[in-house]
Scaffold this motif. Structure first.
Motif, mmCIF file in Angstrom:
data_model
loop_
_atom_site.group_PDB
_atom_site.id
_atom_site.type_symbol
_atom_site.label_atom_id
_atom_site.label_comp_id
_atom_site.label_asym_id
_atom_site.label_seq_id
_atom_site.Cartn_x
_atom_site.Cartn_y
_atom_site.Cartn_z
ATOM 1 N N GLY A 176 -38.010 26.978 29.895
ATOM 2 C CA GLY A 176 -37.101 27.362 31.081
ATOM 3 C C GLY A 176 -37.195 26.192 31.956
ATOM 4 N N SER A 177 -36.154 26.320 32.962
ATOM 5 C CA SER A 177 -35.861 24.963 33.993
ATOM 6 C C SER A 177 -37.160 24.806 34.915
ATOM 7 N N GLN A 178 -37.771 25.882 35.253
ATOM 8 C CA GLN A 178 -39.266 25.655 35.888
ATOM 9 C C GLN A 178 -40.222 24.941 35.369
ATOM 10 N N ASP A 179 -40.357 25.393 34.067
ATOM 11 C CA ASP A 179 -41.478 24.678 33.222
ATOM 12 C C ASP A 179 -40.967 23.254 32.766
ATOM 13 N N LYS A 180 -39.644 23.038 32.734
ATOM 14 C CA LYS A 180 -39.417 21.795 32.378
ATOM 15 C C LYS A 180 -39.747 20.773 33.573
ATOM 16 N N CYS A 181 -39.386 21.261 34.679
ATOM 17 C CA CYS A 181 -39.694 20.546 36.034
ATOM 18 C C CYS A 181 -40.913 20.097 36.297
ATOM 19 N N GLN A 182 -42.002 21.184 36.042
ATOM 20 C CA GLN A 182 -43.425 21.062 35.776
ATOM 21 C C GLN A 182 -43.778 19.990 34.829
ATOM 22 N N GLN A 201 -34.421 18.140 44.873
ATOM 23 C CA GLN A 201 -33.671 19.322 44.597
ATOM 24 C C GLN A 201 -32.396 19.035 43.937
ATOM 25 N N THR A 202 -32.056 17.716 43.880
ATOM 26 C CA THR A 202 -30.922 17.222 43.056
ATOM 27 C C THR A 202 -31.468 17.167 41.582
ATOM 28 N N LEU A 203 -32.591 16.487 41.343
ATOM 29 C CA LEU A 203 -33.097 16.300 40.000
ATOM 30 C C LEU A 203 -33.403 17.917 39.465
ATOM 31 N N GLU A 204 -33.828 19.007 40.038
ATOM 32 C CA GLU A 204 -34.087 20.214 39.701
ATOM 33 C C GLU A 204 -32.769 20.980 39.254
ATOM 34 N N SER A 205 -31.496 20.629 40.090
ATOM 35 C CA SER A 205 -30.282 21.050 39.696
ATOM 36 C C SER A 205 -29.806 20.371 38.445
ATOM 37 N N GLU A 206 -30.264 18.968 38.458
ATOM 38 C CA GLU A 206 -29.910 18.450 36.998
ATOM 39 C C GLU A 206 -30.639 18.976 35.678
ATOM 40 N N VAL A 207 -31.741 19.236 35.841
ATOM 41 C CA VAL A 207 -32.671 19.838 34.897
ATOM 42 C C VAL A 207 -32.097 21.369 34.284
ATOM 43 N N SER A 208 -31.655 21.998 35.358
ATOM 44 C CA SER A 208 -31.103 23.134 35.104
ATOM 45 C C SER A 208 -29.762 23.283 34.297
ATOM 46 N N LEU A 209 -29.131 22.275 34.497
ATOM 47 C CA LEU A 209 -27.982 21.983 34.016
ATOM 48 C C LEU A 209 -28.083 21.374 32.515
ATOM 49 N N MET A 210 -29.175 20.761 32.184
ATOM 50 C CA MET A 210 -29.510 20.376 31.021
ATOM 51 C C MET A 210 -29.820 21.499 30.123
ATOM 52 N N CYS A 211 -30.395 22.436 30.828
ATOM 53 C CA CYS A 211 -31.051 23.733 30.130
ATOM 54 C C CYS A 211 -29.603 24.410 29.717
ATOM 55 N N ASN A 212 -28.488 24.433 30.459
ATOM 56 C CA ASN A 212 -27.375 25.189 30.138
ATOM 57 C C ASN A 212 -26.646 24.311 29.207
ATOM 58 N N LEU A 213 -26.886 23.112 29.085
ATOM 59 C CA LEU A 213 -26.245 22.215 28.017
ATOM 60 C C LEU A 213 -26.692 22.623 26.798
#
Length: 220
Positions: A138-144, A156-168
């Protein structure tokens, strides 16, 4: 999912300002019915020929810029997991000893980046891509992981981009399944109308989207 990127960059050794023309594709199926590397080289050739009228005109071939076709393969065969392979033009003297400027023939490179299990990654690049494009994390685990293992401070910007990568990554996986289904349907000689109907039922896509997927497979 594919991206055409054109930009200037500084060469790491010479410091020269160079023009890069890069095509990046995320590929879920390494064997889609043809050699993927041939498609990568074909894309390089297309990007070179497309420079006529923009990068060079008439016979000014000296202005041709090097191109790269970079493929991130999400689901490669086991023998290719966690590997990075480059295919390029090289000079080989069969008779005699000749030395041309490398820049005059080194005009294309196709790079296959094949992902695998995160724990088996051999380089930081593969580890990073395996984390970012994992469909299981998940995106939270990826950020960690990015903060602790790669020392990347999360904003905040990077976290949103990681979330976008999850969707990708999920989107690429889903797209690969649709492509595989279309190929299977075509192998048993189903009509276009029947294929579109089956895609709508199985993957809950619109008729317009199903037609687009079908055209993409036919063009590949």
């Amino acid at each position: 999912m594919e991206y055409d990127i054109r930009f200037f960059a500084i060469a790491p050794v010479s410091g020269e300002l160079i023009r890069l023309i890069i095509n990046i594709e995320a590929q879920n199926d390494f064997y889609p019915g043809y050699p993927l590397i041939k498609r990568g080289i074909y894309y390089c050739s297309r990007m070179i020929s497309a420079q006529y009228g923009t990068e060079f005109t008439n016979s000014h071939y000296e202005n041709i810029k090097k191109v790269y076709s970079i493929w991130i393969c999400m689901n490669p065969p086991k023998s290719r997991e966690n590997s990075i392979t480059r295919y390029y033009i090289a000079e080989e003297n069969l008779v005699g000893s000749v030395k041309e400027q490398k820049a005059d023939y080194d005009l294309m490179a196709a790079v296959m980046i094949c992902l695998g299990k995160e724990g088996d990654s051999g380089t930081d690049l593969l580890k990073l891509l395996n984390v970012l494009l994992s469909t299981e994390t998940g995106s939270q685990d990826k950020c960690q992981i990015l903060e602790e293992d790669f020392h990347i401070r999360m904003t905040q910007t990077l976290e949103s981009e990681v979330s976008l990568m999850c969707n990708l990554s999920k989107g690429v996986e889903e797209k690969g399944k649709i492509y595989g289904a279309i190929t299977a349907y075509k192998d048993v000689m189903l009509s276009e109308d029947v294929i579109i109907k089956k895609l709508k039922e199985k993957f809950r896509v619109t008729e317009e989207a199903a037609k687009i997927y079908l055209k993409e497979v036919e063009k590949a």
